[in-house]
Structure formats: structure tokens, C-alpha cells
Design a protein around this motif. Structure first.
Motif, PDB file in Angstrom:
ATOM      1  N   GLY A 139       0.794  -1.055   0.008  1.00 50.42           N
ATOM      2  CA  GLY A 139      -0.130  -0.093  -0.048  1.00 50.42           C
ATOM      3  C   GLY A 139       0.865   1.207  -0.095  1.00 50.42           C
ATOM      4  N   ASP A 140       1.945   1.140   0.690  1.00 51.49           N
ATOM      5  CA  ASP A 140       2.912   2.471   0.923  1.00 51.49           C
ATOM      6  C   ASP A 140       3.579   2.612  -0.504  1.00 51.49           C
ATOM      7  N   PHE A 141       3.830   1.540  -1.045  1.00 53.54           N
ATOM      8  CA  PHE A 141       4.678   1.608  -2.516  1.00 53.54           C
ATOM      9  C   PHE A 141       3.546   2.113  -3.723  1.00 53.54           C
ATOM     10  N   ILE A 142       2.448   1.381  -3.659  1.00 53.60           N
ATOM     11  CA  ILE A 142       1.558   2.195  -4.842  1.00 53.60           C
ATOM     12  C   ILE A 142       1.317   3.380  -4.456  1.00 53.60           C
ATOM     13  N   GLY A 143       0.718   3.974  -3.134  1.00 51.16           N
ATOM     14  CA  GLY A 143       0.586   5.004  -2.821  1.00 51.16           C
ATOM     15  C   GLY A 143       1.556   6.064  -3.302  1.00 51.16           C
ATOM     16  N   ARG A 144       2.854   5.688  -2.995  1.00 48.14           N
ATOM     17  CA  ARG A 144       4.083   6.741  -3.302  1.00 48.14           C
ATOM     18  C   ARG A 144       4.059   6.737  -4.793  1.00 48.14           C
ATOM     19  N   MET A 145       3.972   5.776  -5.543  1.00 51.84           N
ATOM     20  CA  MET A 145       3.728   5.525  -7.269  1.00 51.84           C
ATOM     21  C   MET A 145       2.752   6.761  -7.794  1.00 51.84           C
ATOM     22  N   HIS A 146       1.605   6.581  -6.808  1.00 54.11           N
ATOM     23  CA  HIS A 146       0.362   7.321  -7.680  1.00 54.11           C
ATOM     24  C   HIS A 146       0.592   8.921  -7.067  1.00 54.11           C
ATOM     25  N   MET A 221      -1.509   9.344  -0.333  1.00 56.27           N
ATOM     26  CA  MET A 221      -2.345  10.346  -1.067  1.00 56.27           C
ATOM     27  C   MET A 221      -2.939  11.422  -0.335  1.00 56.27           C
ATOM     28  N   SER A 222      -1.884  12.176   0.473  1.00 54.48           N
ATOM     29  CA  SER A 222      -2.565  13.468   1.012  1.00 54.48           C
ATOM     30  C   SER A 222      -3.241  14.522   0.491  1.00 54.48           C
ATOM     31  N   HIS A 223      -3.288  14.566  -1.058  1.00 51.17           N
ATOM     32  CA  HIS A 223      -4.154  15.600  -1.625  1.00 51.17           C
ATOM     33  C   HIS A 223      -5.678  15.063  -1.652  1.00 51.17           C
ATOM     34  N   LEU A 224      -5.867  13.772  -1.555  1.00 48.44           N
ATOM     35  CA  LEU A 224      -7.493  13.574  -1.494  1.00 48.44           C
ATOM     36  C   LEU A 224      -8.025  13.781  -0.119  1.00 48.44           C
ATOM     37  N   ASN A 225      -9.330  14.133  -0.310  1.00 49.47           N
ATOM     38  CA  ASN A 225      -9.974  14.317   0.905  1.00 49.47           C
ATOM     39  C   ASN A 225     -10.724  13.074   1.164  1.00 49.47           C
TER      40      ASN A 225
END
Length: 250
Positions: A139-146, A221-225
Motif C-alpha cells: 500500500g505504501d509503495f503503490i501510494g508513493r507511485m500514485h 495520497m495526502s491531496h485526497l479528501n
């Protein structure tokens, strides 16, 4: 492996042989799509991929967006430049009949699908702890990629290889030909990636497993609410479930 003129000539000669559908000593065919031919030499850790034309229009499309081989090379490099592990491009060129080839290095690890179905099947003890760690770190890895703006063209769990290092996992992305990058990553493509990762049967991945992955993905994905994140979680699972049901897997 140095990219010297001698090496380039060596790979060009190899491509001529492999392009005639002959296998040099030590090389074996690897399963692939109908529009590619893949072979590997395990002793040297080198893969050969031959890109077969999908249609007569492919050459025209390549003039606008680059050929499939070009895109594969460029996407590998873009990911590596951003700090993600991918195969290293070694050599490339053209073959008769509009075909192209790419030699690349093998990457370590086993597909995440195999980890879940074969390596970490037990839901107790060390196996359970490692299974949970795998999903959190994935999850961390794919989140960083996105978060870096990348979406993968075919993010099935077999296209993410995981190598265990003690209690941690290192991840490698393969089959990057259809990747895209934008700032921020395109929402529809992110949704598609999450759906692709959800395309596992319930006995492979429980609801809690999926949530462990998603919660770690969400932190990157901090930009998502919260409403956007929940929508992506819900719709990606529903989309995957519909596809699994059509395939008779649920």
C-alpha cells in the motif's frame, strides 16, 4: 552490465537469432501476451521482449506517441529516475516486419500474487505477520507511485514483484509499457489501478487484507479528501467484484 559497443553488437546478433524464433543455448520462452514474444537467459539474468504489431495502424500511431518498445524503455527510465525499481534497459532495436525488441535485466523477487497464494498462505504465526506486512508495504509503495503522478498500464499483482528482506519487502514494477504520468495522477487511471489490484478472489484477499492495503495507500495520497478516498475504495472494489463475478470467480 556495461552498455558498450561490443555489448550492443552482441545483443543485436542475439536479436537476429531470437527474431527468427530460434532459441540460443540457455534461453527459454516465457509466457506473454499474444502481441509479444518473451525469452529469458537465467544464467545472465537477461530478458528479451519482441513487440509484435497489433494492427496495420500501429506504425502510424507510433509516429505520434512512440512505438511500444520506445514507451517501455521510457517508462522504465521515468520510474527509475523517480526512485522506483524496474528492469534496466540494456539494448533495443528493430526487426523485419515492423517488429522491435528490447533487452532488459531481470529484477529480483516473486509476484505479489504468488506471495499471497503460495508463500504466505497460513493465517497464523509468522506467515500471518509477514502477510500483513506485505500488504501494508505494498500500500505504501503503490501510494508513493500514485502520489508521484504515475499510473501503471496493467497493475495486476503479478506485475509487482516483491523481494523479502527480513521483515520488510522491496517492490519492483514490470510491464511498464502502458504507464502514464501526470500531475496529479489521473483519477480514472488511479481507480483502474486500484481495481486491478483488487482482482483477487476472497480466499486470496479478505476484506481486512484489502483495508490494510488501502489505509497505507491512503496515507501517501495526502491531496485526497476523505470523501474522495472513500469513493475510490468503494468503486474500485465494486468494479473488481463485477469483473470477478463475470469470470465466475465469486
Amino acid at each position: 552490465m556495461a552498455n558498450t559497443p561490443d555489448k550492443q553488437e552482441h545483443y543485436a546478433r542475439l536479436a537476429e537469432v531470437l527474431g527468427r524464433h530460434e532459441l540460443p543455448e540457455g534461453w527459454t520462452l516465457v509466457g506473454s501476451s499474444a502481441y509479444a514474444r518473451v525469452a529469458a537467459d537465467e544464467s545472465t539474468g537477461v530478458f528479451y521482449k519482441e513487440f509484435l504489431p497489433r494492427s496495420p495502424l500501429e506504425r502510424i500511431k507510433a509516429l505520434v506517441r512512440g512505438s511500444r518498445a520506445t514507451r517501455a524503455r521510457e517508462q522504465n527510465e521515468a520510474l527509475r529516475d523517480a526512485g522506483f525499481q524496474t528492469p534496466v534497459n540494456l539494448a533495443w532495436g528493430s526487426l523485419p516486419g515492423g517488429r522491435e525488441y528490447l533487452f532488459s535485466s531481470a529484477v529480483p523477487g516473486t509476484g505479489v500474487t504468488s506471495w499471497l497464494r503460495e508463500e504466505l498462505v497460513s493465517r497464523e504465526g509468522e506467515s500471518l505477520a509477514l502477510r500483513r506486512q506485505l500488504l501494508r508495504q505494498l500500500g505504501d509503495f503503490i501510494g508513493r507511485m500514485h502520489a508521484a503522478g504515475f499510473t501503471h498500464g496493467d497493475l495486476r499483482t503479478s506485475n509487482v514483484l516483491a523481494e523479502r528482506d527480513g521483515d520488510n519487502f522491496q517492490f519492483y514494477l514490470i510491464d511498464n509499457e502502458r504507464n502514464r504520468r501526470s500531475t496529479p495522477a489521473a483519477g480514472r487511471e488511479v481507480l483502474r489501478n486500484l481495481m486491478q489490484l483488487n482482482m483477487l478472489r476472497p480466499d486470496d484477499l479478505s476484506h481486512r487484507d484489502r483495508m490494510r492495503f488501502f489505509q497505507c495507500w491512503r496515507r501517501q495520497m495526502s491531496h485526497l479528501n476523505e470523501a474522495e478516498a472513500k469513493l475510490l475504495a468503494r468503486e474500485s472494489y465494486r468494479w473488481a467484484h463485477r469483473r470477478l463475478r463475470r469470470k465466475g470467480l465469486v
